[in-house]
Motif scaffolding. Structure first.
Motif, PDB file in Angstrom:
ATOM      1  N   ALA A  19      -3.722  -2.316   2.555  1.00  0.00           N
ATOM      2  CA  ALA A  19      -3.124  -1.018   2.224  1.00  0.00           C
ATOM      3  C   ALA A  19      -4.190   0.061   2.098  1.00  0.00           C
ATOM      4  O   ALA A  19      -4.001   1.196   2.544  1.00  0.00           O
TER       5      ALA A  19
ATOM      6  N   VAL B 266      -3.744   3.137   4.574  1.00  0.00           N
ATOM      7  CA  VAL B 266      -3.439   4.435   3.974  1.00  0.00           C
ATOM      8  C   VAL B 266      -4.518   5.449   4.328  1.00  0.00           C
ATOM      9  O   VAL B 266      -4.238   6.613   4.658  1.00  0.00           O
TER      10      VAL B 266
ATOM     11  N   ILE C 230      -6.216   4.757  -3.266  1.00  0.00           N
ATOM     12  CA  ILE C 230      -4.867   4.500  -3.780  1.00  0.00           C
ATOM     13  C   ILE C 230      -4.910   4.739  -5.285  1.00  0.00           C
ATOM     14  O   ILE C 230      -5.394   3.895  -6.048  1.00  0.00           O
TER      15      ILE C 230
ATOM     16  N   GLY D 182       3.903  -4.672  -2.547  1.00  0.00           N
ATOM     17  CA  GLY D 182       3.747  -3.732  -1.456  1.00  0.00           C
ATOM     18  C   GLY D 182       4.360  -2.377  -1.760  1.00  0.00           C
ATOM     19  O   GLY D 182       3.803  -1.334  -1.391  1.00  0.00           O
TER      20      GLY D 182
ATOM     21  N   TRP E 263       2.225   1.135  -1.624  1.00  0.00           N
ATOM     22  CA  TRP E 263       2.488   2.074  -0.549  1.00  0.00           C
ATOM     23  C   TRP E 263       3.308   3.290  -0.951  1.00  0.00           C
ATOM     24  O   TRP E 263       3.334   4.292  -0.230  1.00  0.00           O
ATOM     25  N   HIS E 264       4.008   3.257  -2.072  1.00  0.00           N
ATOM     26  CA  HIS E 264       5.002   4.306  -2.327  1.00  0.00           C
ATOM     27  C   HIS E 264       4.367   5.688  -2.497  1.00  0.00           C
ATOM     28  O   HIS E 264       4.924   6.698  -2.052  1.00  0.00           O
TER      29      HIS E 264
ATOM     30  N   TRP F 112       3.689   7.252   0.842  1.00  0.00           N
ATOM     31  CA  TRP F 112       4.912   7.675   1.534  1.00  0.00           C
ATOM     32  C   TRP F 112       5.524   8.906   0.887  1.00  0.00           C
ATOM     33  O   TRP F 112       6.140   9.734   1.576  1.00  0.00           O
TER      34      TRP F 112
ATOM     35  N   ALA G 190       8.829   2.852   1.946  1.00  0.00           N
ATOM     36  CA  ALA G 190       8.001   1.960   1.134  1.00  0.00           C
ATOM     37  C   ALA G 190       8.515   0.531   1.175  1.00  0.00           C
ATOM     38  O   ALA G 190       7.722  -0.421   1.281  1.00  0.00           O
TER      39      ALA G 190
ATOM     40  N   THR H 204       7.693  -0.923   4.623  1.00  0.00           N
ATOM     41  CA  THR H 204       6.271  -1.234   4.726  1.00  0.00           C
ATOM     42  C   THR H 204       5.906  -2.415   3.833  1.00  0.00           C
ATOM     43  O   THR H 204       5.100  -3.271   4.217  1.00  0.00           O
TER      44      THR H 204
ATOM     45  N   SER I 197       4.209  -5.891   4.832  1.00  0.00           N
ATOM     46  CA  SER I 197       3.013  -6.369   4.151  1.00  0.00           C
ATOM     47  C   SER I 197       3.204  -7.787   3.631  1.00  0.00           C
ATOM     48  O   SER I 197       2.314  -8.636   3.750  1.00  0.00           O
TER      49      SER I 197
END
Length: 809
Positions: free
Chosen positions: A75, A79, A115, A314, A318-319, A322, A350, A353, A357
């Motif tokens: 990630a 990202v 992140i 995940g 990821w959120h 996004w 999310a 993804t 993941s």
């Protein structure tokens, strides 16, 4: 956490009516910490109380590394490369070491880089290093004192909690945490921001989870939960109400700021306390009490919630990216935008993804959790199964699997008549068929069918309808075939019709009524229109064939098949036959000829499109293929050993899906079919029908024959998300088109980003899945519980006393 970050990014947390609730959605992090404390400490404390060896430290650390590191690194790189967030964050070796080494909480200048929510993983990793060493220390102390192990464990957890509180008081009262007017840290170079997120600051939350692990293991060791714990387990709703009260208090009654304004010591301590109580009360029902009872636990075990929990790591990673990307697409700056649109869009992307993941990165790495080859000698000497059974109860990395939901009760219950055969892969095929039709309609609405090379394939994704027809032919006819081959009565006609009515009618009427009254996408002029649409009769009128729910023409065909099927089965049984299997196959072949011949005759005798091509006789060839599979499946199931050719069919699922792909490729590119809704020539129509049938047939073969536990294709069909999508596929099929039409009427083509197809598809999928889930859990499943209560079935009259006496004699 997603709601919290969406509220902050759009400014809703600071100004919205419910902004205070979103502003404190970061309470999700304490929940994670509490769960980690419970799950990860329970194997250690259970082994200690039972006086057994605990899990080896190196094995614990290896599993934690596999669980956390690969997905985070993937990630972090993606990202950075795809979204461009925190550009320059990987400018030098120190940046790489800090972010990839989970060290950002120790450097205030890099705390919010890369992140940003990854700071909690730095805290988690330090807890993973600390936990097994603490467990060893507790065991060592317990072996040297004359106090029970339970009391030593409890005193140790109290010490952890108090140590954490003391550390936080020291941090907040020290000069390093005092802030000037612009929020810049004074004093020590580390700054309060970093120190406040080190492990000691959160040991109280981890200790609460560890205390739950202690109580849970103690109750299990005693053989029965103490009265206090049993009482706790009997009142799950009470604890969730207490959690709601704690969260409401921390959000609205403590005076905490809704933005990033630094807290004073009192505010920080009270927030930590209420966050901890919220997390504790939420977790209690999942730890104590019967896990199959209560609405709270039913919600936690529901398909979508369990799946999101499976991929939650995940989603967490990821959120945030996004959220930023959705806002960029829509042209919204910081603290601008519609919070609901951002939540729906970010959630859809999310989850998708996160699923990728999990299945591409996380799960493959978790298969290595038994250790590298150099450790396998020790594993053989100390049986892994024994370790798992005795010491890892509740470890999510050992038992991290989610069984696919069974096939829909109304459908899967049918093939069980006569034998206990189950076909779990058919749910996945339902999901694929429903989503294919959804993609077909979105692509058509956005013009992708005609403007892009992928449109050649999207335009043919209405092949999902033939898949449904073959599934119906297979599942619904199989009980009649089994009964015929075993020479016993088949399913009662009244019960069959009653189940079909419950399965189809309520959800369809709800979706149609909603489209008429709320969405405004369906017009009803008079009572005649109501009868045509609500009576599944629209295909019998050229004026109404595409009225109502456009895609519901296939339901009209299905309903006519439901009326026809049991009568056909009864008629076939009345024909004297020595070779019943041969008779069944010849009858199915006859239906195929009738269906294809009727289609050909109608196309040859009509110069323009006629609704008669949608009537059951013109579609019987598709149902007949499914019925033929039912005959062969039922015949093979009755034999002691399956024939060699059926075993061969079951051993090559990849071959059949490859042939399905070839059929779909030919129908998409080889027949020169138009990509828009225009009349086809007879050659095109018949070619499309044949190739659609071949595609559906080859897709079904691996789900019908062969070991359902073997092969990647069958594993894909049993993936929890795919199985759940199959469970709600009827709602997906009913709701997607009118939700799409309503979005377009609201100008979605204007305010969605340039890549209209993908963005509109994501939004339609999110809204459709929400509607389908509500339809299933609030209407379809409750209604299906009535399937055993056939209203016209005669109930056996109670026997009179004289009859009972005569029977006794």
């Amino acid at each position: 956490m997603l709601l919290h970050h969406a509220g902050f990014a759009t400014g809703y947390s600071a100004n919205g009516r419910f902004g205070a609730l979103l502003a404190h959605g970061d309470a999700g992090v304490p929940i994670f910490f509490l769960i980690s404390g419970f799950l990860l400490y329970r194997p250690f404390v259970a082994a200690h109380l039972a006086d057994r060896p605990g899990l080896p430290i190196w094995r614990f650390w290896w599993r934690r590394l596999l669980r956390i590191v690969p997905a985070f690194w993937a990630a972090l790189l993606l990202v950075y490369l795809l979204f461009g967030y925190a550009q320059g964050a990987l400018a030098g070796p120190r940046d790489v070491l800090t972010y990839f080494g989970f060290l950002q909480i120790y450097d205030p200048r890099r705390f919010f880089g890369a992140i940003s929510q990854g700071w909690s993983l730095g805290t988690e990793m330090s807890f993973y290093l600390f936990l097994p060493l603490y467990a060893l220390a507790v065991r060592a102390v317990a072996s040297r004192v004359r106090v029970s192990r339970l009391r030593v464990e409890a005193l140790g957890l109290v010490g952890l909690y108090l140590t954490s509180v003391a550390f936080r008081v020291a941090v907040f009262s020290g000069t390093a945490y005092r802030l000037d007017a612009v929020g810049e840290a004074r004093g020590a170079p580390w700054g309060a921001l970093a120190v406040n997120y080190w492990l000691p600051s959160f040991l109280d939350l981890f200790a609460m989870g560890m205390a739950l692990a202690l109580l849970s293991s103690w109750g299990h060791e005693r053989g029965a939960a103490p009265r206090a714990l049993a009482w706790v387990g009997r009142h799950p709703a009470l604890w969730w109400a207490m959690a709601g009260l704690s969260y409401w208090a921390v959000s609205t009654r403590v005076g905490l700021p809704r933005d990033l304004t630094p807290l004073d010591p009192h505010e920080a301590l009270i927030r930590q306390l209420l966050y901890g109580l919220t997390a504790l009360f939420l977790v209690l029902p999942a730890v104590f009490g019967p896990q199959d009872r209560g609405a709270v636990r039913g919600f936690l075990r529901s398909g979508p919630v369990a799946f999101v929990g499976l991929v939650s790591y995940g989603v967490y990673l990821w959120h945030q990216a996004w959220i930023g990307q959705v806002k960029d697409w829509l042209g919204w700056d910081l603290f601008q935008g519609n919070v609901l649109v951002v939540i729906v869009g970010a959630l859809a992307f999310a989850v998708a993804t996160a699923a990728a993941s999990y299945y591409v990165v996380e799960r493959p790495f978790l298969r290595l959790r038994t250790g590298p080859r150099c450790w396998r000698g020790a594993r053989r000497r100390r049986r892994e199964a024994q370790v798992v059974t005795d010491h890892l109860v509740g470890d999510p990395d050992v038992e991290e699997r989610l069984e696919a939901e069974p096939a829909h009760p109304a459908d899967a219950g049918l093939p069980v008549v006569g034998n206990r055969v189950h076909f779990p892969g058919l749910d996945g095929l339902r999901a694929m068929a429903a989503l294919a039709v959804l993609v077909h309609h979105v692509s058509s609405a956005t013009g992708t069918n005609t403007s892009h090379w992928t449109g050649a394939f999207f335009a043919r994704m209405d092949a999902g309808v033939p898949v449904f027809f073959l599934l119906s032919g297979f599942l619904l006819y199989r009980p009649f075939v089994v009964a015929h081959l075993e020479d016993r009565p088949g399913p009662a006609l009244g019960a069959f019709y009653w189940r079909r009515l419950l399965r189809i009618v309520p959800a369809y009427w709800l979706a149609l009524t909603f489209a008429i009254v709320v969405l405004g996408t369906v017009d009803v002029g008079d009572a005649g229109d109501v009868l045509w649409l609500y009576g599944f009769a629209q295909i019998y009128s050229k004026a109404h064939v595409l009225d109502g729910l456009v895609q519901a023409w296939s339901l009209a065909v299905e309903v006519s098949f439901y009326l026809f099927l049991p009568l056909f089965a009864v008629a076939l049984r009345s024909i004297p036959a020595v070779h019943r299997v041969r008779t069944q196959l010849l009858a199915c072949a006859g239906l195929w000829v009738i269906g294809f011949g009727t289609q050909a005759a109608l196309l040859a005798t009509h110069d323009e499109a006629t609704p008669a091509t949608l009537w059951l006789p013109s579609q019987l060839d598709l149902f007949a293929l499914g019925m033929g599979l039912a005959v062969v499946s039922a015949w093979a199931a009755r034999r002691r050993t399956e024939p060699g050719w059926i075993l061969w069919v079951g051993r090559h699922p990849g071959l059949w899906w490859s042939l399905a792909g070839v059929s779909f490729l030919v129908v998409s590119t080889g027949l020169d079919l138009p990509r828009e809704f225009v009349d086809l020539t007879a050659r095109q129509e018949l070619g499309r029908q044949l190739l659609y049938a071949a595609t559906a047939f080859f897709l079904l073969l691996p789900a019908v024959f062969g070991d359902p536990e073997r092969g990647r294709i069958r594993a894909f069909l049993r993936v929890p998300l795919v199985a759940w999508l199959g469970l709600v596929s009827y709602g997906v099929y009913l709701w997607h088109k009118d939700l799409l039409d309503r979005l377009l009427e609201e100008g979605a083509a204007g305010w969605l980003p340039d890549v209209r197809f993908l963005s509109l598809l994501a939004l339609v999928v999110a809204l459709t899945l929400a509607a389908a889930a509500l339809s299933y859990y609030l209407l379809e499943r409750p209604v299906l519980r009535l399937k055993g209560r056939v209203p016209w079935r005669r109930r056996p009259a109670p026997a009179r006393a004289d009859e009972l006496g005569s029977r006794a004699r």
